[in-house]
Enzyme design. Structure first.
Site, PDB file in Angstrom:
ATOM      1  N   GLU A  34     -81.849 -41.856  32.480  1.00  0.00           N
ATOM      2  CA  GLU A  34     -80.515 -42.044  31.934  1.00  0.00           C
ATOM      3  C   GLU A  34     -79.745 -43.171  32.393  1.00  0.00           C
ATOM      4  OE1 GLU A  34     -78.728 -37.730  30.503  1.00  0.00           O
ATOM      5  OE2 GLU A  34     -78.748 -38.106  32.531  1.00  0.00           O
TER       6      GLU A  34
HETATM    7  C1  ACM Z   1     -81.893 -35.384  33.512  1.00  0.00           C
HETATM    8  O1  ACM Z   1     -81.602 -34.342  33.125  1.00  0.00           O
HETATM    9  N1  ACM Z   1     -80.933 -36.330  33.416  1.00  0.00           N
HETATM   10  C2  ACM Z   1     -83.188 -35.780  34.128  1.00  0.00           C
END
Ligand code: ACM
Length: 683
Positions: A323
């Protein structure tokens, strides 16, 4: 001749059915979780008495003596028997041991170590053989699960078990960043992990909301990035030792280049946009990101990992990588110029460049790199391990490209999904579209306990018991998939986990006492056991949470997969399959519905004097109304009455409203009641 062949085939078929029936029977009598690879039950008992002693032989690591001692203490705790042995050590003598543990060599706490064991329980002796002491520990947990009781006393079921794991990587990820998790929480969960044969604790240690490790090279990291809530190095070493004593690896995760706000509080010059930065208090994906185009970043990580790689002995280091919003990279002209000059076409490739630089640092420190599936990039060497979370396609992609990989997609226990969903999620289902060689790349999986909506008080109730079902998926043969039997064993496993200090059951009543200000909790309990927290990412969408929001409301006392609601809905299905023969089921359904119909009058006075419960008043009323509808529907079915369409529509409308989430929870009996209503109306 034809007749003989037919008879022979029939005989064979009957034989198979008998064998299958016996296996099912055996599995049903025993309360093992995870189910071993091979179990032969010999249908007798080894009686446990105050002469029970254990002897460890061979060449084990010393930790097996402590594990055996703890096993005796757990047996004594459950049975009240005054077992004669004190601490068992390498030099302990034992004349006539009732249990012999034979270990060939010390196990290494590393990926792929031999965890197999053979357990033979006869009427007169227990024998546990294992190549390593880690295998012996797995066998001791199985032995503890064989304990049973009857009017004559306590006994082990007699068995011959040959067991070994299906996958070598069976993990639980603990996020200690969104909410800090004290040492005690980590240790009791390591005990729980060992009890169900998990072998990796993945420790998520840095995030936007906190940097949780004492760092001597850069003390600003934990001093400025943690609100004082971090693990000292002494605590970390203690936890690693505690885990190793249970044959559990500890793999740390330092999440970079995104999810990095807390690092940049102290080091804004390493960010991709000007600071200053403060520790993040909200949940989500944030922009602060390390600058991958300046050498200072790599000088920093070079020094950081030189220290950290020594602190954590595991071969694997998780660098996160998930992310990365990329916004700071998009808007920084120097970064854009760097990309152009180096022919880096997009942010993913830039992140891969960053990962490549980190990989060199990790390799220098003898570590293998693990990352979330975003790190999968054709430029990366095959030594890295990919943790699949955004979809299981990334698991398949990684394996096809020759990367080793672990599955977490489908094991996100923070999302409050049902046990069956997690249990049936197999890293390698029978129809997996991979070659045998590609299949070798699939190492196993990990449950992930993200900590946005858990505190040390509630976290166990999110991890357990569902993680025991995931543990079975990762240890037991892929053919073990019987949901009813899994739930039966899970219930028993869940209660047994309490002896390890896990709080998933006991904290529930305590929370209800606080919610009611120490009034009678039974009416609240009756409602809460039918509620589940809203699922997936709905909770954060319904209300703004921060790291200091209370996690003490009804939603926090409610658990995933509310068992009473699940059992009610199952009973409805069974009953409706053949109502004419379901008098007994109908009676139980009526008893439930009657209690729920009457519950609102009991709960209302409690709600009126507990303002924190005001948010569930309409749920409580709806439960009573829906229960009344269910009772009418059951009566109709019993008396073969068929109400008209108007009645049906009215009831469905009431049920639909009652199914709407409130207090961030959902009433889970509505689908069952709706089935009764539709059935009686012929729909
Ligand atoms: C995640 O759940 N951002 C790895």
């Amino acid at each position: 001749m034809k007749n003989i062949i037919t008879q022979w085939i029939l005989l064979m078929l009957t034989g198979c059915i008998l064998v299958t029936a016996n296996l099912t029977q055996a599995a049903q009598e025993l309360n093992l979780m995870p189910i071993p690879e091979q179990v032969v039950q010999t249908h007798s008992s080894f009686r446990l008495d105050e002469q029970f002693t254990a002897l460890v032989q061979g060449n084990p690591d010393n930790r097996i003596y402590e594990y055996t001692t703890n096993t005796l203490r757990r047996l004594a705790g459950r049975t009240g028997l005054f077992l004669p042995q004190d601490f068992i050590t390498r030099s302990s003598k034992c004349e006539h041991p009732r249990m012999e543990i034979n270990v060939q060599r010390p196990g290494k706490v590393e990926l792929g170590e031999d965890e197999s064991y053979q357990l033979l329980v006869t009427e007169t002796a227990v024998t546990l053989n294992a190549a390593t002491d880690i295998g012996a520990m797995r066998g001791l947990e199985t032995l503890l699960q064989l304990l049973d009781a009857d009017e004559k006393g306590y006994f082990f079921h007699t068995v011959e078990i040959n067991d070994r794991p299906r996958f070598p990587w069976r993990g639980l990820m603990i996020d200690a960043c969104r909410h800090f998790m004290p040492v005690d929480m980590v240790k009791r969960n390591l005990d729980g992990m060992a009890a169900v044969k998990l072998n990796v604790m993945h420790w998520h240690l840095s995030e936007d909301q906190g940097f949780r490790v004492e760092c001597n090279t850069f003390p600003q990291l934990h001093l400025q990035g943690s609100d004082g809530l971090y693990y000292t190095q002494a605590q970390i070493k203690d936890i690693i030792q505690y885990a190793a004593n249970r044959g559990i690896r500890v793999m740390p995760e330092f999440d970079i280049p995104g999810h990095a706000t807390s690092w940049l509080v102290a080091f804004p010059e390493l960010a991709s946009a000007p600071g200053p930065y403060t520790i993040e208090r909200k949940w989500g994906v944030f922009d602060p990101t390390f600058n991958p185009t300046i050498e200072a970043t790599y000088t920093f990580f070079d020094r950081f990992f030189a220290e950290i790689c020594t602190l954590f002995p595991d071969d694997y280091m998780h660098i996160g990588g998930d992310e990365n919003s990329g916004k700071q990279w998009d808007t920084n002209p120097d970064i854009q110029a760097f990309m152009q000059a180096n022919n880096i076409k997009d942010n993913h490739t830039l992140q891969s460049y960053f990962n490549g630089r980190l990989l060199a640092i990790l390799e220098k420190n003898h570590k293998k790199m693990v990352g979330w599936d975003e790190i999968l990039h054709p430029g990366m060497p095959k030594s890295i391990v990919i943790q699949s979370w955004r979809g299981r396609e990334s698991l398949i992609d990684a394996a096809r490209q020759g990367y080793r990989t672990i599955l977490s997609n489908g094991y996100y226990i923070d999302l409050m999904q049902p046990t069956a969903f997690h249990y049936l999620n197999d890293p390698m289902p029978a129809d997996m579209p991979l070659t045998d060689q590609e299949k070798q790349c699939i190492l196993g999986g990990e449950a992930t306990m993200w900590a946005e909506y858990v505190s040390p008080e509630t976290v166990d109730s999110r991890i357990w018991p569902r993680t025991a079902a995931i543990a079975e998926r990762l240890w037991s043969p892929g053919t073990v998939r019987d949901l009813a039997d899994m739930f039966r064993r899970l219930n028993i496993t869940s209660f047994r986990l309490e002896e390890l200090g896990l709080t998933h059951i006991k904290n529930h009543d305590m929370m209800l006492r606080r919610l009611t200000n120490n009034q009678d909790i039974v009416p609240l309990q009756t409602l809460v056991e039918l509620l589940e927290p809203v699922k997936i990412y709905t909770r954060g969408a319904q209300r703004d949470y921060t790291s200091y929001s209370p996690l003490t409301r009804v939603v926090d006392a409610a658990i995933a997969d509310a068992p009473v609601a699940r059992e009610f809905c199952e009973l409805v299905d069974n009953y409706l399959a053949e109502p004419a023969r379901g008098e007994h089921s109908a009676e139980i359904l009526k008893q439930h519905l009657q209690i729920w119909k009457d519950n609102h009058d009991k709960l209302l006075p409690v709600i009126k004097t507990s303002p924190i419960l005001a948010e569930i008043e309409s749920l409580s009323l709806d439960l009573a109304n829906c229960a009344a509808i269910g009772l009418t529907a059951l009566d109709n079915i019993g008396q073969h009455k068929r109400p008209d369409k108007k009645w049906l529509d009215e009831q469905l409308s009431i049920l639909k409203q009652a199914g709407a989430p409130r207090a961030q929870t959902e009433l889970m009996v509505i689908p069952g009641i709706e089935k009764l209503v539709r059935y009686t109306a012929g729909h």
